[in-house]
Design a protein around this motif. Sequence first.
Motif, PDB file in Angstrom:
ATOM      1  N   CYS A  54       0.838  -1.209   0.000  1.00  0.00           N
ATOM      2  CA  CYS A  54       0.000   0.000   0.000  1.00  0.00           C
ATOM      3  C   CYS A  54       0.870   1.256   0.000  1.00  0.00           C
ATOM      4  N   HIS A  85       1.560  -3.507   7.231  1.00  0.00           N
ATOM      5  CA  HIS A  85       0.551  -3.814   6.209  1.00  0.00           C
ATOM      6  C   HIS A  85      -0.405  -4.859   6.763  1.00  0.00           C
ATOM      7  N   GLU A  86      -1.671  -4.715   6.413  1.00  0.00           N
ATOM      8  CA  GLU A  86      -2.706  -5.590   6.975  1.00  0.00           C
ATOM      9  C   GLU A  86      -2.437  -7.072   6.731  1.00  0.00           C
ATOM     10  N   CYS A 122      -1.706   2.627   5.111  1.00  0.00           N
ATOM     11  CA  CYS A 122      -2.327   1.333   5.400  1.00  0.00           C
ATOM     12  C   CYS A 122      -2.853   1.357   6.836  1.00  0.00           C
ATOM     13  N   ASP A 123      -3.913   0.611   7.071  1.00  0.00           N
ATOM     14  CA  ASP A 123      -4.848   0.841   8.182  1.00  0.00           C
ATOM     15  C   ASP A 123      -4.271   1.349   9.502  1.00  0.00           C
ATOM     16  N   THR A 194      -3.726   2.735  -0.875  1.00  0.00           N
ATOM     17  CA  THR A 194      -4.532   2.021   0.111  1.00  0.00           C
ATOM     18  C   THR A 194      -5.836   1.530  -0.511  1.00  0.00           C
ATOM     19  N   CYS A 195      -6.479   0.587   0.166  1.00  0.00           N
ATOM     20  CA  CYS A 195      -7.741   0.026  -0.320  1.00  0.00           C
ATOM     21  C   CYS A 195      -8.693   1.156  -0.686  1.00  0.00           C
ATOM     22  N   ALA A 201      -8.334   2.417   6.076  1.00  0.00           N
ATOM     23  CA  ALA A 201      -7.320   3.348   5.580  1.00  0.00           C
ATOM     24  C   ALA A 201      -7.972   4.628   5.058  1.00  0.00           C
TER      25      ALA A 201
END
Length: 573
Positions: A54, A85-86, A122-123, A194-195, A201
Amino acid sequence: MTAQGMKRGLTSYGDAEFSLFLRKAFVKAMGLSDDALARPIVGIANTFSDYNACHGNVPKLVEAIKRGVMLAGGLPMEFPTISIHESFAYPTSMFLRNLMAMDTEEMLRAQPMDSVVLIGGCDKTIPAQMMAAASADVPAVFVPVGPMLVGHHRGETLGACTDCRRLWSDFRGGRITADEIDAVNGRLAPTAGTCMVMGTASTMACIVEIMGLALPHSASIPATHADRLRSAEASGRQAVAMAESGGPKPSEVMTRAAFRNALVVLQAIGGSTNGLIHLTAAAGRLGIPIDLDEVDALGREVPVLVDLKPSGRHYMEHFHWAGGVPRLVHELADLLDLDARDVCGTSLRERLAQLDTRDAQDVIRPRSDPINAGGSMAVLRGNLAPRGAIIKQSAATPRLLQHTGRAVVFDSVDDMAARIDSPDLDVGADDVLVLRNAGPVGAPGMPEAGYLPIPKKLATQGVKDMVRLSDARMSGTAFGAIVLHMTPEAALGGPLALVRDGDSVRLDVAGRRLDLLVDDAELARRRQDFEANGARGAAPVPTRGYAALFHRSVLQADEGCDFDFLVPGRGSR
Ligand code: FES
């Protein structure tokens, strides 16, 4: 007056002038001149990592930030911190958030810098940096890495990771083939960033923007766009202005009003439930309590306006072209404190006065036509969640929001993984799936296991949603009638530990209740049994290292899962 630049925070040798002499001698090894070393210093927290896809654009962002710093007459000093990172964090990214927060806080404090630019995305990265900035109180500008562009498959738009979960469920249910899921696997995350749904995120990026910690539009500019680099450059310039003036400091931007504005936006964007935990943790660092009853009251008042997955249809790049957070502020103006000021010293009211709203768009709905009039998140109480539980009602099947069903209990994430697809599992579509020992202490780290998969034998019959309860979290990208963050958690003796297979559980979102329909005498007997035998399914107590520190010190979800010793005045758990 506090020392500036290279004179800040001198290493202790007992002779300050020698400390500075030595520091300069070493930094000159990098070819820096006396002129460069006399400039205001802007730290740049580089969270690039080969383990964090990400953050793939971070090197370009660092370059742009450095350009901005130097154009404004400052000296940029890049330094690394932990990056999370997730999908590359065992046992779960939340286990590491507080470690990143501690790392970042101590590096802000230990190294000489007059201001800092924090690159996150990232989250867990932006939350960790918010906690660190609040505690270190060094003037800080946040630069989110930005969302990915969307993917495409057979004429359909795809996005990580709402569509990852939806299509994986279709694969589990036999509705798509192994070849097709393989093809999808290569199309869900087509760029750095990011997503691109309203997951954690995107939620946290919107939160740092609305709180004034990041420049306007910085939450939504796609990771790969030239504007993302221009925004990074402008952030570098702004960091120099803050280095020169000594502020504003995070504690002056992260005010009670700013946190309330963040909670309003969290509801209006249909934001991630994780956002609530992270906001609570960051606010806790500044002694600002986040009250779950206030969160619920805001949920009743603030409609979901942003039509993004998982609550709606679109993706972050569409939100950006619709006007992003500034356009959302326009729709929410009467619900926000418009006097809150950002890192540039500009108020939301002043920003609003400059806003051009002529672009036609259908992603940020007007108040008269919300996605969900009743808000995104609801707070539940009841004998199963004395200190609260959360449900994201905007991303759930409406008919399941009022539901009574028979409990099917899993004692741990491992137990669930072992039995959920067993043909022998006694489960029906109207049952309530219960997962325990998946909280901050019990798992440990409160994994995103709250999105329990639909048992395969029901998935193949076409069942797509069921009521699911746990003390875990879930990804902000997930959809379902899923109750999370049940507090206190089972491993610490929360009532979730007392549920047994076949019990009746009642979910009443309209009444904000979550109850186990078992009489008090029976619950008292079960409590005695629990006290005598402990939590079945909780992870073993770790004895060393960070895991032991985490186990000893992590707080519950309603306190943001921070460590007790990092929260001013909190005392031990
Ligand atoms: Fe990094 Fe989704 S996995 S933002």
